[in-house]
Design a protein around this motif. Structure first.
Motif, PDB file in Angstrom:
ATOM      1  N   THR A   1     -45.947  71.346  48.358  1.00 44.24           N
ATOM      2  CA  THR A   1     -45.133  72.494  48.009  1.00 44.24           C
ATOM      3  C   THR A   1     -45.104  73.528  49.128  1.00 44.24           C
ATOM      4  O   THR A   1     -44.278  74.431  49.108  1.00 44.24           O
ATOM      5  CB  THR A   1     -45.658  73.186  46.738  1.00 44.24           C
TER       6      THR A   1
ATOM      7  N   MET B   1     -54.055  73.655  48.547  1.00 47.91           N
ATOM      8  CA  MET B   1     -54.074  72.716  47.439  1.00 47.91           C
ATOM      9  C   MET B   1     -54.092  71.304  48.006  1.00 47.91           C
ATOM     10  O   MET B   1     -53.132  70.909  48.658  1.00 47.91           O
ATOM     11  CB  MET B   1     -52.827  72.941  46.593  1.00 47.91           C
TER      12      MET B   1
ATOM     13  N   GLN C   1     -46.381  66.104  37.536  1.00 49.14           N
ATOM     14  CA  GLN C   1     -45.764  66.879  38.600  1.00 49.14           C
ATOM     15  C   GLN C   1     -45.613  68.350  38.214  1.00 49.14           C
ATOM     16  O   GLN C   1     -45.814  69.236  39.042  1.00 49.14           O
ATOM     17  CB  GLN C   1     -44.394  66.279  38.814  1.00 49.14           C
TER      18      GLN C   1
ATOM     19  N   LEU D   1     -59.695  80.785  43.597  1.00 49.78           N
ATOM     20  CA  LEU D   1     -59.935  79.646  44.475  1.00 49.78           C
ATOM     21  C   LEU D   1     -59.031  78.497  44.030  1.00 49.78           C
ATOM     22  O   LEU D   1     -58.849  78.290  42.840  1.00 49.78           O
ATOM     23  CB  LEU D   1     -61.402  79.227  44.385  1.00 49.78           C
ATOM     24  N   VAL D   2     -58.455  77.788  44.978  1.00 55.24           N
ATOM     25  CA  VAL D   2     -57.522  76.719  44.617  1.00 55.24           C
ATOM     26  C   VAL D   2     -58.295  75.463  44.207  1.00 55.24           C
ATOM     27  O   VAL D   2     -59.105  74.959  44.973  1.00 55.24           O
ATOM     28  CB  VAL D   2     -56.581  76.408  45.789  1.00 55.24           C
ATOM     29  N   SER D   3     -58.015  74.961  42.989  1.00 60.60           N
ATOM     30  CA  SER D   3     -58.771  73.835  42.447  1.00 60.60           C
ATOM     31  C   SER D   3     -58.868  72.693  43.445  1.00 60.60           C
ATOM     32  O   SER D   3     -57.872  72.281  44.034  1.00 60.60           O
ATOM     33  CB  SER D   3     -58.115  73.280  41.191  1.00 60.60           C
TER      34      SER D   3
ATOM     35  N   ASP E   1     -47.402  70.531  40.781  1.00 58.42           N
ATOM     36  CA  ASP E   1     -46.466  71.061  41.781  1.00 58.42           C
ATOM     37  C   ASP E   1     -45.687  72.270  41.300  1.00 58.42           C
ATOM     38  O   ASP E   1     -44.960  72.888  42.074  1.00 58.42           O
ATOM     39  CB  ASP E   1     -45.461  69.974  42.212  1.00 58.42           C
TER      40      ASP E   1
ATOM     41  N   SER F   1     -47.827  78.596  47.526  1.00 60.56           N
ATOM     42  CA  SER F   1     -47.543  78.870  46.119  1.00 60.56           C
ATOM     43  C   SER F   1     -46.062  79.094  45.859  1.00 60.56           C
ATOM     44  O   SER F   1     -45.549  78.755  44.808  1.00 60.56           O
ATOM     45  CB  SER F   1     -48.345  80.081  45.663  1.00 60.56           C
ATOM     46  N   THR F   2     -45.347  79.681  46.808  1.00 56.87           N
ATOM     47  CA  THR F   2     -43.910  79.913  46.605  1.00 56.87           C
ATOM     48  C   THR F   2     -43.105  79.224  47.697  1.00 56.87           C
ATOM     49  O   THR F   2     -41.999  79.643  48.011  1.00 56.87           O
ATOM     50  CB  THR F   2     -43.600  81.413  46.599  1.00 56.87           C
TER      51      THR F   2
ATOM     52  N   GLN G   1     -50.974  80.292  41.295  1.00 60.58           N
ATOM     53  CA  GLN G   1     -51.538  80.714  42.575  1.00 60.58           C
ATOM     54  C   GLN G   1     -50.751  81.914  43.114  1.00 60.58           C
ATOM     55  O   GLN G   1     -51.328  82.866  43.650  1.00 60.58           O
ATOM     56  CB  GLN G   1     -51.476  79.549  43.561  1.00 60.58           C
ATOM     57  N   ALA G   2     -49.424  81.876  42.940  1.00 61.12           N
ATOM     58  CA  ALA G   2     -48.586  82.982  43.413  1.00 61.12           C
ATOM     59  C   ALA G   2     -48.953  84.282  42.695  1.00 61.12           C
ATOM     60  O   ALA G   2     -48.997  85.345  43.309  1.00 61.12           O
ATOM     61  CB  ALA G   2     -47.109  82.649  43.204  1.00 61.12           C
TER      62      ALA G   2
ATOM     63  N   GLN H   1     -40.494  81.544  38.185  1.00 60.05           N
ATOM     64  CA  GLN H   1     -40.672  80.486  39.187  1.00 60.05           C
ATOM     65  C   GLN H   1     -41.090  79.185  38.506  1.00 60.05           C
ATOM     66  O   GLN H   1     -40.583  78.108  38.833  1.00 60.05           O
ATOM     67  CB  GLN H   1     -41.734  80.919  40.207  1.00 60.05           C
TER      68      GLN H   1
ATOM     69  N   ALA I   1     -49.330  74.967  38.888  1.00 61.40           N
ATOM     70  CA  ALA I   1     -50.445  75.346  39.772  1.00 61.40           C
ATOM     71  C   ALA I   1     -49.989  76.308  40.871  1.00 61.40           C
ATOM     72  O   ALA I   1     -50.606  77.360  41.066  1.00 61.40           O
ATOM     73  CB  ALA I   1     -51.108  74.100  40.350  1.00 61.40           C
ATOM     74  N   PRO I   2     -48.900  76.020  41.610  1.00 65.44           N
ATOM     75  CA  PRO I   2     -48.454  76.983  42.627  1.00 65.44           C
ATOM     76  C   PRO I   2     -48.002  78.310  42.022  1.00 65.44           C
ATOM     77  O   PRO I   2     -48.239  79.376  42.612  1.00 65.44           O
ATOM     78  CB  PRO I   2     -47.277  76.297  43.324  1.00 65.44           C
TER      79      PRO I   2
END
Lengths: 318, 423
Positions: free
Chosen positions: A264, A259, B388, B246-248, B392, A267-268, B399-400, B413, B395-396
């Protein structure tokens, strides 16, 4: 010759011609050394010691970026930090990446140094060659390795696919991401450390090796019984500097994240290091007090790790 | 003799230096130096040149940063430090709330700005969004991001789905039909339907009246049923293999356009440029823009120009900002780099209406987005940590889930992360 002449000249020079020049000379003798070393200490106090202490002061407040009134918390930030799972996660990641980078790095550096110390053709070329990765910009290294370890279109995964191992999700898998980041660190620092070790190796008097050879010691025996013990101070130096660097690792995980611009660490938070968490707390969450507390705890962790490493390496190389 | 000659030469040189130094100093002092900080592409380069020719007493320097995130990080740090900001600072929609929380450090443009930059210049909701809670006008609106849907005509055809402008309207009628079409597409082709769940989720999220925060800045992530509904729909689509994961804006996302890794993507007006750039000349004419957007349109992104209190020439800065955000200028910026104007007159102008983009299958993009922009009536209220939470936290978390985490764990989460970010 000079040794015998010096004492003879000295009383002559300091002979009491007049009171004043004598006092000046003595003052000069006593004070000027301090004046000569002062620039370092002044600069250190301004850019090293002051920020360190001021960070400690800030860490006692609930200090938000741009706040005009910060609330005094005492140890509040520290108690929050010690019960914060994200901090422990980051610390664990940092230690894992540090071990994955420093341990192979020192071992390979010693091995590379031993190879460079033999009678090679183009010796200088090889010696300069191992330093090339160190010259490359850290950001460029981060971006290129980030692409190499790309999940879908990365070169590493294409190769793994080709040899039948199968693709690895370098971003999602915690250990895989640590290995990828450690690879960047190792690529950059191994050559640098090898040169330091090489310099120390060349300072070992050749008589010792010759004597051992006459006594019938093989190359491996000579390496373990002469070279390694003689390298001890240098290896301690290399281990401690790589500890300090390894525990503060920041740019590599930041640029490794798929990203763009993200702090971060995945992702986790699977590859978020302590400094990355510090940065996120300070500039994304705008909590400068909390970030300062992280900085101080990290400082203590590094001191403990460096001292610990000093004793471990001293014992190992004995 | 030689020495005297040398001395004369040195003296002359010094004197000459002194004179020119004074001359330069005088000239510099009589001119007003303005600075403007922007991120990405605002399309202001030629406009600033024009402004300086029209106003010979003003010198403008533009500072450009590639991405919005570092630009705003720097903005907040310099705001806190009390110095170092430019006379004009651009801010993005996602960071608007954070800027408004510090509105006491910005000039009220309704007081210092010229009279012609009144409320009737902008779409009403855009003008309102530029105001702080206590009614100060902090930012002049520049552009907006009306939402459209982009799709690959050739890939939809290959899957036996309709690909003409009218045919796709049924596919993009609602999120339900969109995800259902995706399911069909995946079954027929075995390939993913959209680029990343984050883009879809953000677009869905921006359609709601209430987002992560309510009007009194309470975090409502856990209690707002709309957010959970979006989450469930998107994570179900991930389970149905509709996402290319795919991550933006990342490298792989950019590569995904070139390798035709997905068939659809959400298309705020500012996205057209990156689609063209990332997909490359080989895919020219294959992408199409549909004015139909699931569950009606929406707005994603857009920026404002502000004048911080730190500015030494607030009045002149406000004049320049007002000039740049006037309809005529924003149309030129749109033609140059593509940010879509937020000014009422600009939306009606024939120049904008007739703007075409030859890269796309249906090239009348100007008219299409102008039509969408006119339908927009409001902007979602953004709380202090909104940007944020989007970038932060959610988005993550998404993705997870794409990386294999269960939807329930991902949701936990996200909620925990949002609470931490809002603290």
């Amino acid at each position: 010759m000079t040794l015998t002449r010096l004492p003879a000249r000295r009383p002559e020079a300091t002979a009491p011609v007049a009171g004043r020049p004598d006092r000046w000379a003595r003052l000069d003798l006593k004070v000027s050394p301090y004046v000569y070393v002062a620039p370092f200490f002044v600069v250190f106090a301004v850019v090293g010691l002051f920020p360190l202490l001021y960070t400690g002061y800030v860490s006692l407040f609930d200090w938000r970026l741009g706040d005009d009134t910060a609330k005094f918390l005492g140890a509040g930030n520290y108690t929050e930090l010690l019960t914060d799972p994200q901090f422990w996660n980051a610390l664990l990641n940092t230690i894992s990446i540090f071990l994955l980078s420093s341990v192979p790095q020192v071992i390979v550096a010693v091995a590379v140094a031993a190879l460079l110390n033999t009678n090679l053709r183009l010796r200088t070329g090889f010696r300069m060659g191992v330093l090339v990765p160190y010259v490359a910009s850290l950001v460029a290294v981060g971006i290129i390795f980030g692409n190499l370890f790309g999940v879908n279109y990365g070169l590493v995964n294409s190769l793994l696919d080709l040899v039948g191992i199968g693709r690895i999700d370098w971003q999602a898998n915690r250990l895989a991401s640590h290995i990828a980041i450690a690879t960047m660190v190792n690529w950059r620092w191994t050559g640098y450390n090898a040169l330091i070790v090489l310099a120390a190796m060349q300072a070992i008097p050749p008589e010792m090796n010759e004597a051992a050879m006459i006594d019938g010691a093989g190359p491996w025996r000579r390496f373990t019984s002469i070279t390694l013990p003689m390298l001890r101070p240098t290896i301690i130096f290399v281990v401690i500097t790589s500890t300090i660097g390894g525990l503060q690792i920041f740019t590599e995980p930041k640029l490794f994240s798929a990203m763009p611009g993200s702090d971060t660490g995945g992702s986790t938070g699977q590859f978020q290091t302590v400094t990355l968490y510090l940065y996120q707390s300070a500039f994304d969450n705008q909590r400068l007090g909390f970030a300062s507390a992280i900085a101080w705890v990290l400082f203590l962790v590094i001191v403990i790790a460096a001292v610990g490493n000093y004793f471990i390496t001293r014992r190992l190389a004995r | 003799m030689r020495q005297r000659l040398l001395a004369t030469a040195i003296a002359t040189a010094l004197l000459a230096g002194l004179v020119t130094a004074c001359g330069a100093g005088d000239a510099a002092d009589s001119k007003i130096h303005l600075t403007i900080a922007t991120f990405g592409e605002f399309g202001y380069e030629d406009l600033l040149k024009q402004y300086q020719t029209e106003h010979p007493n003003i010198v403008v320097t533009q500072h450009k940063v590639g991405q919005a995130a570092p630009h705003h990080k720097e903005l907040f740090t310099k705001l806190a430090a009390g110095s170092g900001l430019d006379d004009i600072e651009a801010i993005e929609e996602g960071y608007r709330a954070q800027v408004m929380a510090k509105s006491d450090k910005f000039n009220d443009l309704s007081k210092i700005g010229p009279a012609d930059a009144g409320p009737d210049r902008w779409l009403p909701w855009k003008y309102e969004a530029g105001k702080s809670k206590d009614g100060k006008l902090i930012g002049y609106g520049t552009d907006i991001g009306p939402l459209a849907m982009c799709y690959r005509t050739d890939m939809l055809q290959a899957a036996g789905l309709p690909s003409d402008p009218d045919g796709v309207k049924a596919l993009f009628a609602s999120w339900q039909t969109y995800f259902d079409a995706g399911k069909t597409y995946v079954q027929k082709t075995g390939k993913p339907w959209f680029d990343t769940s984050t883009q879809i989720f953000n677009a869905m999220h921006n359609q709601h009246d209430v987002g992560y925060f309510d009007q009194s800045d309470n975090l409502v992530v856990a209690s707002n049923p709309d957010i959970k509904k979006d989450w469930d729909a998107v994570t179900q689509a991930i389970a149905d293999k509709e996402s290319a994961k795919l991550v933006s804006f990342g490298n792989e996302w950019q590569a995904g356009f070139k390798t035709s890794a997905f068939a659809t993507t959400v298309c705020p007006a500012w996205m057209l440029g990156s689609i063209e750039q990332n997909s490359g000349p080989d895919n020219k004419g294959k992408w199409a823009v549909s004015s139909a957007f699931p569950d009606g349109g929406g707005n994603w992104g857009g920026s404002y120009l502000t004048v911080p209190l730190q500015s030494q020439h607030p009045k002149e800065a406000a004049e320049l900002a007002a000039w740049l955000t006037a309809p005529q200028q924003q149309i030129k910026a749109f033609v140059a780099k593509g940010p879509f104007p937020s000014q009422v007159q600009a939306l009606q102008s024939p120049e904008l209406q007739n703007t075409t983009n030859a890269y796309f299958a249906d090239p009348k993009t100007g008219a299409l987005y102008a039509e969408l922009a006119k339908k927009l009536t409001k902007a979602q209220y953004k709380g202090p940590a909104d940007g944020q939470i989007q970038d932060d936290v959610f988005a993550p978390a998404l993705q997870a889930v794409e990386q294999g985490k269960s939807a329930t764990d991902g949701w936990q989460q996200a909620v925990a992360g949002a609470q931490k970010a809002a603290k």
